[in-house]
Scaffold this motif. Sequence first.
Motif, PDB file in Angstrom:
ATOM      1  N   ILE A 221      -0.190  -0.855   1.403  1.00 40.90           N
ATOM      2  CA  ILE A 221       1.098  -1.422   1.797  1.00 40.90           C
ATOM      3  C   ILE A 221       1.071  -1.784   3.272  1.00 40.90           C
ATOM      4  O   ILE A 221       0.718  -0.948   4.117  1.00 40.90           O
ATOM      5  CB  ILE A 221       2.250  -0.425   1.547  1.00 40.90           C
ATOM      6  N   GLU A 222       1.441  -3.009   3.581  1.00 41.61           N
ATOM      7  CA  GLU A 222       1.548  -3.440   4.971  1.00 41.61           C
ATOM      8  C   GLU A 222       2.943  -3.983   5.216  1.00 41.61           C
ATOM      9  O   GLU A 222       3.440  -4.817   4.453  1.00 41.61           O
ATOM     10  CB  GLU A 222       0.503  -4.509   5.306  1.00 41.61           C
ATOM     11  N   ILE A 227       8.859  -7.836   6.161  1.00 44.43           N
ATOM     12  CA  ILE A 227       8.096  -8.284   4.998  1.00 44.43           C
ATOM     13  C   ILE A 227       7.160  -7.164   4.565  1.00 44.43           C
ATOM     14  O   ILE A 227       6.392  -6.631   5.370  1.00 44.43           O
ATOM     15  CB  ILE A 227       7.292  -9.554   5.305  1.00 44.43           C
ATOM     16  N   LEU A 228       7.220  -6.811   3.280  1.00 47.85           N
ATOM     17  CA  LEU A 228       6.359  -5.780   2.720  1.00 47.85           C
ATOM     18  C   LEU A 228       5.354  -6.431   1.778  1.00 47.85           C
ATOM     19  O   LEU A 228       5.743  -7.163   0.857  1.00 47.85           O
ATOM     20  CB  LEU A 228       7.179  -4.739   1.953  1.00 47.85           C
ATOM     21  N   ASP A 229       4.068  -6.168   2.008  1.00 51.22           N
ATOM     22  CA  ASP A 229       3.004  -6.656   1.136  1.00 51.22           C
ATOM     23  C   ASP A 229       2.317  -5.474   0.481  1.00 51.22           C
ATOM     24  O   ASP A 229       1.697  -4.650   1.164  1.00 51.22           O
ATOM     25  CB  ASP A 229       1.987  -7.477   1.933  1.00 51.22           C
ATOM     26  N   ASN A 231      -0.621  -4.919  -1.677  1.00 53.07           N
ATOM     27  CA  ASN A 231      -1.786  -5.665  -2.145  1.00 53.07           C
ATOM     28  C   ASN A 231      -3.061  -5.007  -1.621  1.00 53.07           C
ATOM     29  O   ASN A 231      -3.225  -4.905  -0.403  1.00 53.07           O
ATOM     30  CB  ASN A 231      -1.707  -7.118  -1.670  1.00 53.07           C
ATOM     31  N   SER A 245      -0.138  -7.514  -7.257  1.00 48.11           N
ATOM     32  CA  SER A 245       0.369  -7.521  -5.883  1.00 48.11           C
ATOM     33  C   SER A 245       1.870  -7.780  -5.921  1.00 48.11           C
ATOM     34  O   SER A 245       2.395  -8.365  -6.871  1.00 48.11           O
ATOM     35  CB  SER A 245      -0.325  -8.596  -5.049  1.00 48.11           C
ATOM     36  N   ARG A 247       5.003  -8.973  -3.055  1.00 53.84           N
ATOM     37  CA  ARG A 247       5.435  -9.361  -1.723  1.00 53.84           C
ATOM     38  C   ARG A 247       6.958  -9.381  -1.706  1.00 53.84           C
ATOM     39  O   ARG A 247       7.586 -10.084  -2.511  1.00 53.84           O
ATOM     40  CB  ARG A 247       4.887 -10.725  -1.326  1.00 53.84           C
ATOM     41  N   ASP A 249      10.061 -10.103   0.778  1.00 55.35           N
ATOM     42  CA  ASP A 249      10.506 -10.654   2.059  1.00 55.35           C
ATOM     43  C   ASP A 249      11.958 -10.250   2.263  1.00 55.35           C
ATOM     44  O   ASP A 249      12.870 -10.808   1.651  1.00 55.35           O
ATOM     45  CB  ASP A 249      10.353 -12.176   2.061  1.00 55.35           C
ATOM     46  N   TYR A 257      11.275 -12.044  -3.638  1.00 53.88           N
ATOM     47  CA  TYR A 257      10.204 -11.234  -4.200  1.00 53.88           C
ATOM     48  C   TYR A 257       9.235 -12.123  -4.971  1.00 53.88           C
ATOM     49  O   TYR A 257       9.628 -13.095  -5.607  1.00 53.88           O
ATOM     50  CB  TYR A 257      10.757 -10.172  -5.154  1.00 53.88           C
ATOM     51  N   HIS A 258       7.969 -11.757  -4.909  1.00 50.38           N
ATOM     52  CA  HIS A 258       6.958 -12.429  -5.736  1.00 50.38           C
ATOM     53  C   HIS A 258       5.974 -11.372  -6.218  1.00 50.38           C
ATOM     54  O   HIS A 258       5.428 -10.604  -5.422  1.00 50.38           O
ATOM     55  CB  HIS A 258       6.211 -13.512  -4.966  1.00 50.38           C
ATOM     56  N   SER A 292       8.521 -14.936  -9.552  1.00 47.41           N
ATOM     57  CA  SER A 292       9.211 -14.919  -8.262  1.00 47.41           C
ATOM     58  C   SER A 292      10.711 -14.908  -8.507  1.00 47.41           C
ATOM     59  O   SER A 292      11.195 -15.450  -9.507  1.00 47.41           O
ATOM     60  CB  SER A 292       8.830 -16.140  -7.416  1.00 47.41           C
TER      61      SER A 292
END
Length: 472
Positions: A221-222, A227-229, A231, A245, A247, A249, A257-258, A292
């Motif tokens: 998690i980054e 924004i959280l990713d 992946n 994954s 994402r 935002d 979200y995606h 999404s």
Amino acid sequence: MADKRKIALVAAGGLVALLILVAVALVLFVDVNAHKPRLEAAASDALGMEVRIGGRLGIGLFPSFHVTLEDVRIRNRGADVASAKTTILGIGLLPLLHHEVRIVKIGMKLPRISIEQDRDGKFNFETPGEEAGKKTSGEVKGTRFSLDVKHIFLSDGALFYADKKTGEDLEAGDFNLDVSRLRFTGGKTPDPLKNLSFLAEFSCKEFRKGTLAVSNLKIRIEGKDGILDLNPMTMRLFGGEGSGSLRADLSGSVPHYHVRYSLSRFRIEEFLKALSPKKVAEGSMDFSSSLSTQGKTASEMKRNANGEFSLRGENLTLDGIDLDRTFSRYEASQSFNLVDVGAFFFAGPFGPLITKGYNFGSLFVGSGGSSRIRVLVSDWKVERGIARAKDVAMATNENRIALVGSLDFANERFNDVTVAVVDGKGCAKVRQKIRGPFRKPEVDKVSVLQSAAGPLLNLFKQANQDPDGGIP
């Protein structure tokens, strides 16, 4: 210039030596246990909950200066919220020269975290307003405590969550969490995530929610600028290998979200346990999705959903019913529900969502025997919350079954979904429709079609395609 560099190096070396001497002096001469009440009071004040240290405190120098606390417990409103066998607090050395204990790292070994939400929606770690403002400054005079945490880690932990209103529970066993590069930027904001950046690694041997069990879960998690990713995300689910994954935002006024996810070679019998306690099917399948959406509520996110889902499998076995024998006698069988066969399609991407109102039960009860499903294809396209059947069909040894129509998730309705048995030329022999709300749909009687049914039969031509595009 060389002299200035030497002076700078000597000064830096002297400062490091001084800090080391301070650390050694603390280890040798300071009874850190005498500060236990102050540390408990400072931690209680910071968390708004009761913090107690049951064991002794110790000081260590490697890999960096730190204090260890044994048997730490956090309680709120008379109940345990969290505990840890060992807690490690990394301490900044330089602030100690100014009588300040600045905590720069927090670690917990064997933590046990218990989160509960009562029937009024209040969590057990929340503090009533009249108590949240209480301070304990009288207990922490002399030494100042502050938080400037850059690194957090939890090892060999366990998490328990219970919702008293819905009865749902969640359990994560033997998990590890490592959060680094933790940094807050900017000033005050209603949304602290926008000013937070971090990198985290999470792993869990087993994650369980009700009958759903996920094993070997790993997530990177980054987070940065709202924004959280997530992946990659990998896991083992229903006996298959999942990866994907996410994402999120959260930087704007409306979250976006995606998500991408695939689950390869999962066991259909493991998945269908949610719909039937007995084994009703056997075989491996592949699932993939790309979706999404945006919105602040679940309703908004359903209405704005766009993307695709796909479920595919070969050489599956359906227990309890011989579909070919049943289809061969469909004219005399007025009790047979063809829509129940559609449940096998629904059971992929959408089963748990739409079967809550209609009991797709007779297929699972069956009339004896078994069916071999040579190929199953269930491809759906989602646009603004409506899932439309692109290519949805399956083939037994002697028959082909196709499905057309759409599912309106925004309004929770079947939009004229039709299930039909087609012959080798793609002509419908028998059909049945289902429409209306998911919770109380209208299911038509089975209709037997004559060979001269005309243009209607073209709806089912997709069931006569090759395996790459549908059912052969």
